[in-house]
Design an enzyme around this catalytic site. Structure first.
Site, PDB file in Angstrom:
ATOM      1  N   CYS A 270      14.256   6.050   1.576  1.00  0.00           N
ATOM      2  CA  CYS A 270      14.764   6.264   2.898  1.00  0.00           C
ATOM      3  C   CYS A 270      15.695   5.385   3.691  1.00  0.00           C
ATOM      4  CB  CYS A 270      13.439   6.670   3.766  1.00  0.00           C
ATOM      5  SG  CYS A 270      13.625   7.432   5.379  1.00  0.00           S
ATOM      6  N   TYR A 271      14.954   4.558   4.765  1.00  0.00           N
ATOM      7  CA  TYR A 271      15.638   3.444   5.204  1.00  0.00           C
ATOM      8  C   TYR A 271      16.366   2.602   4.097  1.00  0.00           C
ATOM      9  CZ  TYR A 271      17.025  -0.883   7.972  1.00  0.00           C
ATOM     10  OH  TYR A 271      17.739  -1.798   8.540  1.00  0.00           O
TER      11      TYR A 271
ATOM     12  N   LYS B  38      -9.365   2.563  -0.252  1.00  0.00           N
ATOM     13  CA  LYS B  38     -10.708   2.479  -0.492  1.00  0.00           C
ATOM     14  C   LYS B  38     -11.202   3.090  -2.054  1.00  0.00           C
ATOM     15  CE  LYS B  38     -14.872   3.025   1.502  1.00  0.00           C
ATOM     16  NZ  LYS B  38     -15.435   2.155   2.773  1.00  0.00           N
TER      17      LYS B  38
ATOM     18  N   ASP C  75     -17.288  -2.135   1.179  1.00  0.00           N
ATOM     19  CA  ASP C  75     -16.407  -2.941   1.392  1.00  0.00           C
ATOM     20  C   ASP C  75     -16.666  -4.556   1.534  1.00  0.00           C
ATOM     21  OD1 ASP C  75     -15.052  -0.708   1.828  1.00  0.00           O
ATOM     22  OD2 ASP C  75     -14.598  -0.869   3.764  1.00  0.00           O
TER      23      ASP C  75
ATOM     24  N   HIS D 199      10.217  10.495   0.716  1.00  0.00           N
ATOM     25  CA  HIS D 199       9.230   9.475   0.456  1.00  0.00           C
ATOM     26  C   HIS D 199       8.548   9.804  -0.795  1.00  0.00           C
ATOM     27  CE1 HIS D 199       9.257   6.950   3.901  1.00  0.00           C
ATOM     28  NE2 HIS D 199       9.802   8.241   4.628  1.00  0.00           N
TER      29      HIS D 199
ATOM     30  N   GLU E 162       6.419   8.343  -2.486  1.00  0.00           N
ATOM     31  CA  GLU E 162       5.060   7.774  -2.388  1.00  0.00           C
ATOM     32  C   GLU E 162       3.839   8.297  -1.737  1.00  0.00           C
ATOM     33  OE1 GLU E 162       7.445   6.685  -0.651  1.00  0.00           O
ATOM     34  OE2 GLU E 162       7.177   6.059   1.315  1.00  0.00           O
TER      35      GLU E 162
ATOM     36  N   GLY F  77      11.484   2.440   6.866  1.00  0.00           N
ATOM     37  CA  GLY F  77      11.362   1.552   7.958  1.00  0.00           C
ATOM     38  C   GLY F  77      11.920   2.358   9.161  1.00  0.00           C
TER      39      GLY F  77
END
Ligand code: XMP
Length: 517
Positions: free
Chosen positions: A85-86, A373, A231, A173, A175, A58
């Site tokens: 992280c945060y 996507k 989409d 991070h 991710e 964050g």
């Protein structure tokens, strides 16, 4: 997307850009993941009963007054927690450690030194593994019970673990793809530490989404603008699966579609999926509004305005509509600046739907808004959409209107449609379609001299463009094999009456854009 029957790992959102990416990585481990605001109470978490909890990163500083904090009772639930992280900093601060705000921010790639190989989080990770850091504050004292399992020269507490309580923290991070083995750490947390059962897949997503759409919509009606793109098509088929004829789709033919496009949309959705489909053939209206217009922005405005008029005109004839369905994906979702609300959504202006007119009080229905996507493509396949549609290149709302440089006329559009179809056909035959982000042709208002048989010709020039890209923000021109260009060029000059010269566009974005107009 509720999934009581599946084990889950929840992501507490502290306003990170990457919360959805964390959830997506958990899904990649085959485990259901849900994002919740960091304000969720311990009781509500108990109700969800996740197997693990991830605190996201964050933008705030834990040292700032009023910085976001989770309910402290979450630490007493006996559920494993991974702070990123945060998330690590707030956990450290709340459990008796300390965080400092050094002058220098750390941003970029680092290699971690694993200092304790008994680490559960780093079990499958190699030493010196590359990670991506982006933080101002740092932990400078860890809470009692934690041990350090990895560090970097500038960040002593890079990975910390408290096995007894099941609390883990990483300063980087895991991710993002730049953290090369980040997914292995997430997998260790989700499967080994939290012991979540990996029984979730796109089939489960469909079951959950169908249930949720039914619950939300009840017996009311939903309208969906079908564009023929991935989409909106996936959203429409998913909603149709949930509520059948309570869904009405509107497909506007603005006269600027690709060759055979209107027919294939009508065939697939009307006949094959048996949907209620309203077909607005507005070709003449668009063409007459564009007569004599050559300036790109003016064209876009006219096309956009007319689309809105046509779409809402159709909508008003559909009876009582309560929802507007959109194929908004996660990357389209505009994130709210405040970390309290989590991501918020709005109607995308480039979908050309704009703001709703006063008399239409619709709610939005966006069943894909947590997905990326490639997940939507997987979902589309699972729902039985053909590969040709699922892997289709992006196509702009104003269609061939922005590829017919100069005045847009029926004749020039027909020429462009033929050129585009040949180019794409040759790309497909060469097996290159899926290597390319987008390939298309533009017709230029420039004439050149040619010769055909004994005859001198004086015809327009076309240009072919193919680009590679991750997200359309930047793009590089595709190194198209010469033989594919040769075949496309030969066929275009021979088969299409309106042109006698073919160019290949070798501009990247920036400074050029993908589209010419
Ligand atoms: P540019 O030309 O800005 O395009 O580099 C970036 C991406 O966006 C698509 N594009 C549009 N898509 N409505 C859309 O739905 C539009 O008005 C529009 N204009 C550009 C373009 O094809 C590329 O994928």
């Amino acid at each position: 997307m509720a999934a009581k029957s599946h084990d889950s790992v929840i992501v507490l959102d502290f306003g990170a850009q990457y919360s959805q990416l964390i959830a997506r990585r958990v899904r990649e481990c085959g485990v259901y993941s849900q994002i919740v605001p960091y304000t969720i109470s311990a009781d509500e978490v108990r109700e969800i009963a996740p197997k693990g909890i991830i605190f996201s990163g964050g933008p705030a500083s834990v040292k700032a007054p009023g910085s976001p904090r989770p309910d402290k009772d979450i630490f007493t639930l006996g559920i494993p927690i991974l702070g990123i992280c945060y998330g690590l900093q707030v956990m450290s601060e709340m459990l008796g450690g300390n965080v400092t705000c050094p002058e220098k921010k750390e941003y970029g790639l680092q290699n971690i030194d694993i200092i304790d190989r008994s680490s559960r989080l780093l079990r499958d990770v190699s030493d010196h593994s590359q990670v991506w850091m982006s933080h101002g504050d740092s932990v400078d004292r860890i809470p009692a019970g934690f041990r350090v399992t990895a560090s970097t020269p500038s960040c002593p507490y890079t990975v910390v673990e408290d096995d007894a309580r099941g609390f883990y923290g990483v300063q980087f991070h895991p991710e993002v793809v730049h953290s090369k083995e980040g997914i292995k750490m997430i997998r260790s947390f989700v499967l080994d530490i939290a012991k979540a059962r990996p029984d979730w897949n796109m089939g489960s997503f469909i079951d959950d989404a169908v249930e949720e759409i039914r619950r939300t919509v009840g017996d009311r009606q939903v309208l969906c603008g079908l564009s023929g793109g991935v989409d909106s098509s996936v959203a429409a088929v998913l909603i149709h699966k949930a509520i059948g004829d309570q869904l009405i789709c509107v497909f506007v033919n603005n006269g600027m579609l690709r060759k055979g496009e209107a027919e294939s949309v009508l065939d697939l959705f009307g006949k094959h999926f048996n949907m209620r489909l309203r077909y607005a053939d507005a070709e003449d209206a668009f063409l007459s509004a564009l007569k004599g217009v050559t300036e790109p922005e003016a064209k876009r405005k006219i096309i956009g305005r007319l689309f809105v008029d046509t779409f809402y005109n159709e909508a008003r004839q559909c009876g009582d509509i309560s929802f507007l369905a959109q194929g908004t994906l996660y990357p389209d979702v505009i994130e709210s600046k405040s970390p309290t609300g989590g991501p918020s959504s709005t109607i995308k202006s480039h979908h050309n739907v704009g703001g709703l007119p006063e008399d239409l009080k619709w709610q939005l229905l966006e069943p894909l808004k947590e997905l990326f996507k490639d997940e939507v493509r997987e979902l589309g396949k699972e729902l039985g959409l053909p590969d040709e549609l699922v892997y289709r290149h992006p196509f702009p709302g104003p269609g061939l209107g922005v590829r017919c440089i100069g005045e847009v006329t029926k004749e020039r559009l027909d020429t462009l449609r033929d050129i585009d179809a040949i180019f794409i056909d040759e790309i497909r035959k060469a097996g290159l379609y899926r290597d390319i982000w987008q390939a298309f042709a533009d017709l230029l208002p420039v004439k050149s001299v040619g010769v055909q048989g004994d005859e001198r010709t004086y015809r327009e020039v076309c240009t072919l463009r193919a680009v590679t890209s991750e997200d359309a923000m930047t793009a590089d021109w595709y190194r198209m094999p010469y033989d594919v260009l040769q075949r496309a060029s030969a066929r275009i000059c021979n088969e299409v009456k309106g042109v006698n010269r073919v160019l290949y566009d070798i501009s990247s974005k920036p400074p050029a854009t993908i589209e010419w107009e």
